[in-house]
Structure formats: C-alpha cells, structure tokens
Design a protein around this motif. Structure first.
Motif, PDB file in Angstrom:
ATOM      1  N   ALA A 250      21.780 -76.973  24.713  1.00  0.00           N
ATOM      2  CA  ALA A 250      21.976 -77.869  25.858  1.00  0.00           C
ATOM      3  C   ALA A 250      22.649 -77.112  26.981  1.00  0.00           C
ATOM      4  O   ALA A 250      23.297 -76.074  26.772  1.00  0.00           O
ATOM      5  CB  ALA A 250      22.816 -79.079  25.452  1.00  0.00           C
ATOM      6  N   ALA A 251      22.468 -77.633  28.200  1.00  0.00           N
ATOM      7  CA  ALA A 251      23.116 -77.013  29.362  1.00  0.00           C
ATOM      8  C   ALA A 251      24.625 -77.106  29.228  1.00  0.00           C
ATOM      9  O   ALA A 251      25.159 -78.064  28.690  1.00  0.00           O
ATOM     10  CB  ALA A 251      22.651 -77.705  30.636  1.00  0.00           C
ATOM     11  N   THR A 252      25.290 -76.077  29.715  1.00  0.00           N
ATOM     12  CA  THR A 252      26.756 -76.081  29.655  1.00  0.00           C
ATOM     13  C   THR A 252      27.383 -76.819  30.833  1.00  0.00           C
ATOM     14  O   THR A 252      28.566 -77.107  30.819  1.00  0.00           O
ATOM     15  CB  THR A 252      27.282 -74.641  29.641  1.00  0.00           C
ATOM     16  N   ALA A 253      26.569 -77.106  31.847  1.00  0.00           N
ATOM     17  CA  ALA A 253      27.053 -77.869  33.010  1.00  0.00           C
ATOM     18  C   ALA A 253      25.921 -78.763  33.490  1.00  0.00           C
ATOM     19  O   ALA A 253      24.747 -78.506  33.230  1.00  0.00           O
ATOM     20  CB  ALA A 253      27.488 -76.940  34.144  1.00  0.00           C
ATOM     21  N   GLY A 254      26.259 -79.823  34.175  1.00  0.00           N
ATOM     22  CA  GLY A 254      25.255 -80.768  34.639  1.00  0.00           C
ATOM     23  C   GLY A 254      24.334 -80.147  35.687  1.00  0.00           C
ATOM     24  O   GLY A 254      24.664 -79.155  36.340  1.00  0.00           O
ATOM     25  N   THR A 310      14.332 -82.135  27.560  1.00  0.00           N
ATOM     26  CA  THR A 310      14.608 -83.542  27.886  1.00  0.00           C
ATOM     27  C   THR A 310      15.876 -83.595  28.739  1.00  0.00           C
ATOM     28  O   THR A 310      16.686 -82.656  28.730  1.00  0.00           O
ATOM     29  CB  THR A 310      14.786 -84.387  26.619  1.00  0.00           C
ATOM     30  N   TYR A 311      16.045 -84.696  29.485  1.00  0.00           N
ATOM     31  CA  TYR A 311      17.218 -84.857  30.345  1.00  0.00           C
ATOM     32  C   TYR A 311      17.927 -86.120  29.926  1.00  0.00           C
ATOM     33  O   TYR A 311      17.328 -87.192  29.865  1.00  0.00           O
ATOM     34  CB  TYR A 311      16.780 -84.942  31.810  1.00  0.00           C
ATOM     35  N   ILE A 316      20.407 -81.079  30.576  1.00  0.00           N
ATOM     36  CA  ILE A 316      19.089 -80.738  30.045  1.00  0.00           C
ATOM     37  C   ILE A 316      19.261 -80.259  28.611  1.00  0.00           C
ATOM     38  O   ILE A 316      20.059 -79.358  28.339  1.00  0.00           O
ATOM     39  CB  ILE A 316      18.404 -79.658  30.891  1.00  0.00           C
ATOM     40  N   ASN A 317      18.498 -80.853  27.733  1.00  0.00           N
ATOM     41  CA  ASN A 317      18.519 -80.475  26.320  1.00  0.00           C
ATOM     42  C   ASN A 317      17.212 -79.757  25.969  1.00  0.00           C
ATOM     43  O   ASN A 317      16.119 -80.204  26.330  1.00  0.00           O
ATOM     44  CB  ASN A 317      18.673 -81.700  25.423  1.00  0.00           C
ATOM     45  N   GLY A 342      22.378 -75.233  34.988  1.00  0.00           N
ATOM     46  CA  GLY A 342      23.242 -75.555  33.863  1.00  0.00           C
ATOM     47  C   GLY A 342      22.946 -74.723  32.629  1.00  0.00           C
ATOM     48  O   GLY A 342      23.653 -74.824  31.629  1.00  0.00           O
ATOM     49  N   LEU A 343      21.900 -73.891  32.645  1.00  0.00           N
ATOM     50  CA  LEU A 343      21.550 -73.033  31.508  1.00  0.00           C
ATOM     51  C   LEU A 343      22.061 -71.637  31.774  1.00  0.00           C
ATOM     52  O   LEU A 343      21.939 -71.120  32.883  1.00  0.00           O
ATOM     53  CB  LEU A 343      20.039 -73.013  31.305  1.00  0.00           C
ATOM     54  N   VAL A 344      22.609 -71.009  30.757  1.00  0.00           N
ATOM     55  CA  VAL A 344      23.186 -69.683  30.938  1.00  0.00           C
ATOM     56  C   VAL A 344      22.612 -68.740  29.888  1.00  0.00           C
ATOM     57  O   VAL A 344      22.104 -69.151  28.853  1.00  0.00           O
ATOM     58  CB  VAL A 344      24.725 -69.716  30.825  1.00  0.00           C
ATOM     59  N   VAL A 345      22.692 -67.433  30.160  1.00  0.00           N
ATOM     60  CA  VAL A 345      22.206 -66.413  29.237  1.00  0.00           C
ATOM     61  C   VAL A 345      22.943 -66.511  27.895  1.00  0.00           C
ATOM     62  O   VAL A 345      24.167 -66.651  27.869  1.00  0.00           O
ATOM     63  CB  VAL A 345      22.384 -65.014  29.843  1.00  0.00           C
ATOM     64  N   GLY A 346      22.188 -66.409  26.832  1.00  0.00           N
ATOM     65  CA  GLY A 346      22.790 -66.399  25.500  1.00  0.00           C
ATOM     66  C   GLY A 346      22.878 -67.753  24.868  1.00  0.00           C
ATOM     67  O   GLY A 346      23.207 -67.841  23.695  1.00  0.00           O
TER      68      GLY A 346
END
Length: 718
Positions: A250-254, A310-311, A316-317, A342-346
């Motif tokens: 999942a995203a780490t931030a909105g 999905t949101y 975002i999941n 909201g998605l990050v590397v790793g």
C-alpha cells in the motif's frame, strides 16, 4: 568218376547249411533286435592234372588243368544293418538308432554281454533288466553333485523302489524382465509417503521417509507420472510459482490532489522493467480524481505485471493474486518519478516463491529461489514457505504455526491448516501457477503443463483452524513387480517378491530403478529393520542393457527350524548384455523367473531321453536324471559271437568295447518307448530259399548222373 560224386555231396552239404541259416533268419523275422546272417560259399581244393607252362619259342603258354573237388561254407556273415524302429506303449523300451550295443551283465557287473534288444524293465529290487534277467549297465546319479557322471566306470543301473528326493534349498533366483523406459506406462504406483515434521525437528538429508519411517529415495520428480501414466518429463528450469497469501503493498502516503502525475517503474520477475505513467492531470483534480487515473493506468498493465490496484481510504493498494503464468508474481517498485503517488521504491510484501527442477544444482529449500530434485524436496520447501508466512515478532522471525504439507498414501500433496492459537496462524489462500520464460530470468523455459495441472489442484482457501484439507493430483512412479516361491532346507515355501521403482534418468548414462526384495514374516533377509526387506538398485545403460545391480544375493532365514543364513543369489543378467533385465520403451513385463530349490517328493514316473538318461519325475513337480544307460561300440561288429537270447559276447576278432554315452563318438542315439525290429527282409529270405532249393536239387542231379555213369562203366565188364 568218384570225384563228381564227392563234389555233389559237398554241394548238398553246403546248401543244407545255407538252408539252415536262411531258415533261422525266417524264424527270427519278429525277434527284437535280431540281425540276419548269410552263408558264404567257397570252392574246395582242385586236383591239378597239368601245370601251367610258359611260352616256349614259337609255342604259346598253356594254362593249368585243374578239376574242382566241390564246395564248402567258408564263413558266416552277420548283417548289422538298421532294423526298423517301432513305437511301443512301454516307457522302458529302448531302441538304438545307429551303431552300438546295450551293455548287460549276468553277474552284477563282473562280465559284460551286449545286445540290441531294448525290451527292458525294472525287477522287484529296482534293477533295470532285460528279458534274461541280465542287469543293464550305465551310470548312476551322484548324490553329492546331483549329476550323472558318464566318465566314471559303468555299474548296475538300480533305481530303488519307493525312491524319494529330499528337499533342496533355493540357491539362486533368475529374473528376466523389461522395465518400461517410455513416456507412457501401464503399471505405476503412488509416490512414497513423506511425513510432515513439527517446526524445529531435524530432518533427514535428503528428506525421504517411507511409511515405516525409514530413509529411502522418495522419487526424482523428473521421472514421475500423472494418474494417466503420462510422464512429466520435467526439464531443468521448469517448475511452478506458489503463494500462500496474496502479495500486497500500500502507499505510504495519501494520493495528492492537483495536477500531479503517476510515474513508477516496476521490476518484473524476469528482471525487465515496466514503467507506468499518466498525464493530463488538472490543477483542480481531487485526490480521488488522481487516484482513479493512477488505478486505471496500473490496471491497464495487469496482464504483464499481474498487479491489480484499488483505491480506498485515501490510499492506493496493490495486490498480486499470482494467478497468471505470464505475469510477474511479485510487487517490486524499482523507481518512482513522482512521489505524490504515495508509492516509494522498495515497497513490497510477501513474495511468491519459485520452484524449479535442477538435477545438477544444489537442492535448496530456503530463500526465494528454491530448487528441488525429489518430491520430498518440494514438499519440504512448500511447508517451510507456508510456516514462514505468519506474523513476525519483534525479532523479525516467523511465529510458529501448525500448517502441514505431506505426501500421502495416494502420492498426493496434502495441505492442512489446523491452527493452534499461535500468533503465526493465518488464513491460507494458496495460489499455484505454471512457470515459463516470461516469468523467470533466463529464456528457453517452457511451461510443463502436466506438472502444473497436477499441482494446481492444490489451490485452496483454508482458514486457520479449519478442518478442511487440500490435495494435489497424484504423483506416481513407474513400477513393476515379480514374485516366486523359494524353498528352505525343510522344503517349506516362502514367497520372494521383487519390486522395481523408477527413480532417476541420466541422458548420458541411462536410468536407475530402486529394487526392494521382500519375504513374508517371520522370515528375514536383512540385519536392519524391517528385517524381511532388503533394498537395492538396478541401473541400465543408455541402450537399455543392464549396467549393474545390487544386492547380488540375500541371506535368507525362514525362522521355522530350517537352516539359517541361506544364501540366495539374485541373478538379473550379465552387465552390458540383454540376457536378463532390460529397459526398453515397451511394456514392463517379466519374461522369465526361476529358482532351483524344491520340496521333498516321491518318484512317480520314469522316462528315457535320446542320450539314454533315465529321468525321474517326482510328486513335487521336479524331474532330474537318475541314471544313464551305457553304450558299447566295437571295431568289428561281425566278429561278435552270439549266445542266444539276443545276446552277443566279445571275441578276439571283434575288438574291445568302446564304452560311452549315446549319440557320441559314432554311437547311435536311443529312442524311448520303441523297439528295434529284426532286420530280416522276408521277401529276400523267401527268394533265397528258392535259390538254395534249386542249388540243392542241382547237386542231387550231379550225384544221380554220376551214378548212372558208374552203372554204364560196370555194364561194360558184363
């Protein structure tokens, strides 16, 4: 004048002898083995009236003047031509076809006589005799060796009445069979059972446990078969993907609002990168607007990445169900061009593990790239993965759970999730898919659909603590078995069973099969448990010929009072030959299996073969030579002297007898249940009677004519 009278008398006498000879021939026209005789005539000394003279000058030579003095029978010739062989209904009748004589003795072997009449029988004492009561000579079976030694001196042939044979323990078992090397088999059995062990229990290396808890070879997956008898033929690199829970992140931030774009790069399983971007964002977009654009862009690539976005709740999941063979099975974010997504590397979660067949590589059951060779390797790796998925403690190690995977008696993977209130319990959502070059690093790997179908049957959702189970389809090994009864020293029967199971194939050297030899309890053939079983192997060359096998023998103990440690040799053929076990692409079948032991038995019948061997048949079904009839050959058969009763004796002119077996060194062969008829030709004998009669009458005329001449001479004086 008197000479003619004496000549006539000698002629009458000679023809009378010839008449006697021919009458004797006719009298013996039905005598078994009789050889007819012929009277040979010769003239007597002649009276020389004048000697021969040589030529003298002008005069020629003169021949001698001689007057014969009559005829005499100078010799008798016995004709040893072959008589016709007539079949009889008596097993002990024997005829000789060819040269030679039976040897008989009237005094227990001190002196020998000879005959062609083979009308033999057994007397009350078991002696093999002719009609005169003379005992037939030959060789007897040596009890120590079990064979008839025809090089020993001849002796009386005697088969004791009520003869029995003691039990003979089995010394060797010979098996000739083909073990199917093809991709389709008709005879197969489930893979060996392999148990599950509690976490932390040391496992055998390699893990391969049969139903008795004994280490065995659990079966190379590359040589196993499905329920239709079709070979998987797993090649290096082929395998499956397996995941016990959905892969999620999942995203780490909105998601940010406004004119922001999605720019992420996903790393696929095969090492390639997939960039996903969006454009056209407006300053007035809400976070939900942007999330909808992001989700749409990510899901447009699901067929390649396997990821579904999905949101929810402002985030975002990402999830990967691992259900597509051509898609990636992990979530690996390699790069993010715009952090506002909201998605990050790793970011990643549980990774689906890969299993592949690699018979040359090390067997590994830990880590993300597991390699397996046997069905036990794959079982252990799957179970370790299932147990490692649970919640993590502060020490970052998986908590315990009771998930079990075993190979059951049907050769199926059996998955259970019984639970036990441990922190590590979780709901299993097992997903297994095939593997090909699109889903792993490296090209040339194709999906093994048969193997995939067998394993996909294991897919299931099993809540923690549930009583439900999931099963794969059956995995089977090519097998073949053969059984034969062996005998101990008491003559008791025990079934010796040999079972063969295909375990490995090498492209350069050939195939390997496990061999298990077993006997019913309480008998034993091994010094370790289970004592009534012994395991070994059979290996074949690439041309299907036998390479080697083990064990070459077993030490059998019946534990019933018979002799212990009975050594039974296992004979499967000659190395690098096709005279025993073979492995061709044809149906597994036993073409021959035999052993040399037998129980005790009573003599029930005797027959005689062409070599003159008396073969006894016993109530235990066994047959072997009890004695062999000797045969004599003479340099001059005509020099033998007859004594009557169809018997001949040796003379100075017959030569010494050359004794040996039938059908050797010029001796004829013997035909049982047959007799040699007299060789008298009745039509020839009757013709001879006419000739002799005419000769006799002519000599009588000589006498009467001479008498008339004498009467004339006497009349001159009167």
């Amino acid at each position: 004048m008197l000479k003619s009278l004496f000549a006539g008398v000698s002629g009458l006498q000679s023809h009378q002898v010839a008449m006697d000879v021919e009458s004797n021939n006719i009298a013996n026209v039905n005598t078994v083995g009789y050889k007819y005789s012929r009277a040979n005539f010769s003239d007597l000394l002649a009276q020389t009236r004048a000697i021969a003279t040589a030529p003298q000058g002008e005069l020629g030579g003169k021949n001698p003047v001689q007057v014969g003095l009559g005829a005499t029978v100078s010799s008798m010739t016995r004709i040893f031509s072959q008589g016709s062989v007539q079949n009889s209904d008596k097993n002990t009748d024997v005829a000789i076809q060819g040269d030679g004589f039976f040897i008989i003795s009237p005094d227990g072997g001190n002196t020998y006589k000879y005959t062609r009449a083979g009308d033999f029988k057994f007397d009350a004492g078991g002696n093999f005799v002719d009609n005169n009561g003379f005992i037939v000579q030959g060789w007897l079976r040596d009890r120590a060796t079990g064979f008839v030694d025809a090089t020993a001196p001849i002796t009386n042939i005697n088969i004791p009445p009520g003869l029995t044979t003691p039990a003979s323990p089995t010394q060797h078992v010979v098996i000739k069979a083909n073990l199917n090397s093809g991709p389709l088999v008709k005879t197969y059995s489930p893979a060996y059972e392999v148990k599950s062990y509690p976490t932390g229990t040391p496992l055998p290396n390699p893990e391969a446990i049969d139903e008795n808890g004994n280490p065995i070879d659990s079966g190379n997956m590359g040589v196993l078969f499905n329920d239709s008898g079709e070979a998987f033929n797993l090649q290096t690199g082929q395998g499956i993907w397996a995941s016990f829970t959905p892969t999620k992140t999942a995203a780490t931030a909105g998601v940010a609002a406004g004119a922001v774009e999605l720019d992420i790069t996903l790393e696929l399983d095969d090492g390639t990168l997939k960039q996903i971007t969006t454009n056209g964002g407006l300053a007035g977009n809400t976070a939900a607007d942007n999330a909808a654009r992001y989700v749409s862009a990510i899901n447009a690539q699901t067929s390649v990445t396997g990821i579904i976005a999905t949101y929810s709740g402002g985030f975002i999941n990402l999830a990967n169900s691992n259900s597509d063979i051509n898609a990636s099975h992990n979530i690996r974010i390699n790069a993010v061009g715009n952090a506002n997504s909201g998605l990050v590397v790793g970011d990643s979660a549980t990774t689906a593990y890969r299993y592949q067949y690699d018979p040359t590589g090390a067997v590994t059951v830990a880590g993300g790239d597991k390699k397996f060779t046997t069905i036990a390797d794959l079982r252990e790796a799957l179970e370790n993965q299932a147990r490692a998925v649970g919640n993590l403690d502060a020490d970052a190690t998986p908590d315990e759970n009771n998930i079990e995977i075993k190979i059951n008696a049907q050769g199926k993977f059996e998955l259970s999730n019984p639970g036990g209130s441990q922190d590590g319990d979780y709901d299993i959502n097992l997903s297994i898919t095939g593997m090909n070059a699109n889903s792993i690093t490296g090209g040339g790997i194709t999906e093994n659909t048969k193997f995939t179908r067998n394993m996909e049957a294991l897919n299931a959702t099993l809540p923690a603590g549930s009583t439900g189970k999931a099963f794969s389809q059956s995995f089977n090994a090519a097998t073949h078995s053969a059984s034969i009864d062996i005998f101990d020293s008491l003559g008791s029967k025990h079934t010796l069973r040999t079972e063969f199971r295909k375990v490995a194939v090498d492209a350069s050297t050939g195939s390997s099969w496990n061999m298990k030899i077993s006997v019913p309890e309480p008998a034993t053939i091994d010094s370790v448990a289970p004592y009534n079983e012994k395991t070994g192997f059979v290996r074949f060359n690439s041309d299907g010929s036998l390479a080697t096998f083990n064990p070459p023998n077993v030490s059998f103990t019946a534990n019933n009072g018979s002799a212990a440690n009975q050594q039974v040799a296992i004979k499967l053929g000659t190395s690098n030959s096709f005279d025993g076990m073979t492995s061709f692409d044809s149906k597994s079948a036993t073409s021959g299996i035999s052993q040399d032991g037998f129980t005790g038995g009573d003599l029930v019948g005797i027959r005689i073969d062409q070599s003159g061997t008396l073969i006894g048949s016993f109530s235990n079904g066994r047959s072997f030579g009890l004695a062999q009839i000797g045969m004599a050959k003479f340099t001059n058969n005509e020099g033998l002297s007859t004594e009557g009763g169809n018997v001949y004796v040796q003379t100075a002119n017959s030569g010494d007898p050359i004794i040996g077996t039938a059908a050797t060194a010029g001796r004829g062969f013997m035909q049982a249940a047959a007799l040699e008829a007299s060789n008298v030709d009745l039509s020839l004998a009757l013709t001879q009677l006419i000739i002799i009669q005419r000769g006799y009458q002519a000599n009588g005329k000589t006498i009467t004519t001479s008498d008339q001449l004498l009467q004339t001479l006497i009349g001159l004086k009167q």
